[in-house]
Design an enzyme around this catalytic site. Structure first.
Site, short mmCIF file in Angstrom:
data_model
loop_
_atom_site.label_atom_id
_atom_site.label_comp_id
_atom_site.label_asym_id
_atom_site.label_seq_id
_atom_site.Cartn_x
_atom_site.Cartn_y
_atom_site.Cartn_z
N HIS A 1 0.84 -1.20 0.00
CA HIS A 1 0.00 0.00 0.00
C HIS A 1 0.88 1.25 0.00
CE1 HIS A 1 -3.72 -2.19 0.59
NE2 HIS A 1 -3.15 -2.88 1.57
N ALA B 1 11.34 -18.27 11.19
CA ALA B 1 9.91 -18.08 11.44
C ALA B 1 9.64 -16.65 11.89
CB ALA B 1 9.43 -19.07 12.49
N ARG C 1 23.70 -15.54 9.95
CA ARG C 1 24.72 -16.56 9.68
C ARG C 1 24.86 -16.69 8.17
NH1 ARG C 1 23.45 -20.34 13.16
NH2 ARG C 1 25.28 -20.12 14.49
#
Length: 270
Positions: free
Chosen positions: A147, A194, A217
């Site tokens: 948006h 996650a 990493r």
């Protein structure tokens, strides 16, 4: 006194038979419902051989979209590779809305062997490319549209959105709940943690985490993984080992107790 005992006895509830006809009937109905739902899931899933109402620009052999489907539109501009697994309630869209003419080229390209976890969304208002052998956890959100809010007096939902292509390289793992924003360029064999929110460019062989995501990493040919991995690398299966031998090895019980030290000594002696 006898009358009182008789009245009390009449008020004592009778024990219920746990194997009564009503219980048996309820269990039978439950089994029938579960079996029926499993049949619907198998029958209503979308494949190249049984596409149903969907007419994808391409869908490879062995690819399956699980039932129930999420929102799917613009399928003539969606190309799915072979042996993909699209989980339940996954949304795949090409274009801002259904029934648009998006030109001759595909908008959403998904490579061979891609797995999209349950409830994930891939919103391709402009080109989105997902390389082969990428695995998505549940509820991943990928979008090429954001948006805009340039005009402070106009509702944000009415302002024309900004679009930038998204590219996810082959062999990536995208963790549960991750968000891939417009303009993201994710390299090869990248782990997205996650809940990460990814924008910009991510190099090959990296692990990114956070919101916004940053590299935590990375692997290079000269230095390997930096920072070093905290777990030992998996030991490859020796050449010549058959599947039957692996199954037999998996069936063996681990040696514990007083025998464990002696086993370690024997292994050390070779």
């Amino acid at each position: 006194m006898g009358t009182a005992h008789a009245e009390y006895g009449e008020r004592v509830p009778k024990p219920k038979n746990t194997f009564s006809f009503s219980t048996w009937r309820r269990r039978l109905v439950q089994r029938a419902v579960h079996a029926g739902w499993a049949w619907v899931q198998r029958t209503a899933s979308v494949t190249a051989e049984h596409p149903g109402r969907l007419r994808f620009g391409a869908i490879g052999a062995g690819t399956r979209l699980a039932f129930p489907l999420g929102t799917v539109f613009g399928e003539p501009w969606i190309h799915l590779g072979a042996c993909c697994i699209i989980g339940e309630q996954v949304t795949l869209t090409a274009g801002l809305m259904p029934d648009l003419d998006l030109g001759p080229d595909p908008i959403l390209r998904i490579g061979d062997g891609v797995v999209l976890g349950r409830g994930s969304h891939v919103i391709a208002d402009t080109t989105v490319t997902i390389g082969r052998d990428c695995y998505f956890g549940p509820y991943v959100y990928v979008t090429s549209t954001n948006h805009s809010y340039d005009d402070p007096h106009e509702p944000i939902g009415r302002q024309w959105p900004r679009m930038e292509p998204v590219e996810i390289g082959p062999g990536c793992w995208i963790g549960t709940g991750a968000v891939i924003l417009p303009g993201a360029r994710i390299g090869r064999n990248v782990v997205v943690a996650a809940g990460a929110v990814v924008r910009g460019t991510v190099p090959d062989h990296a692990v990114v985490a956070g919101a916004p995501a940053r590299v935590v990493r990375r692997w290079t040919p000269d230095e390997g993984w930096q920072p070093p991995l905290r777990t030992p690398a998996p030991v490859p299966i020796p050449d010549g080992i058959t599947p039957e031998q692996l199954r037999a090895l998996a069936a063996l019980e681990p040696v514990t107790g007083e025998d464990a030290p002696r086993l370690a000594e024997l292994e050390a002696e070779g």
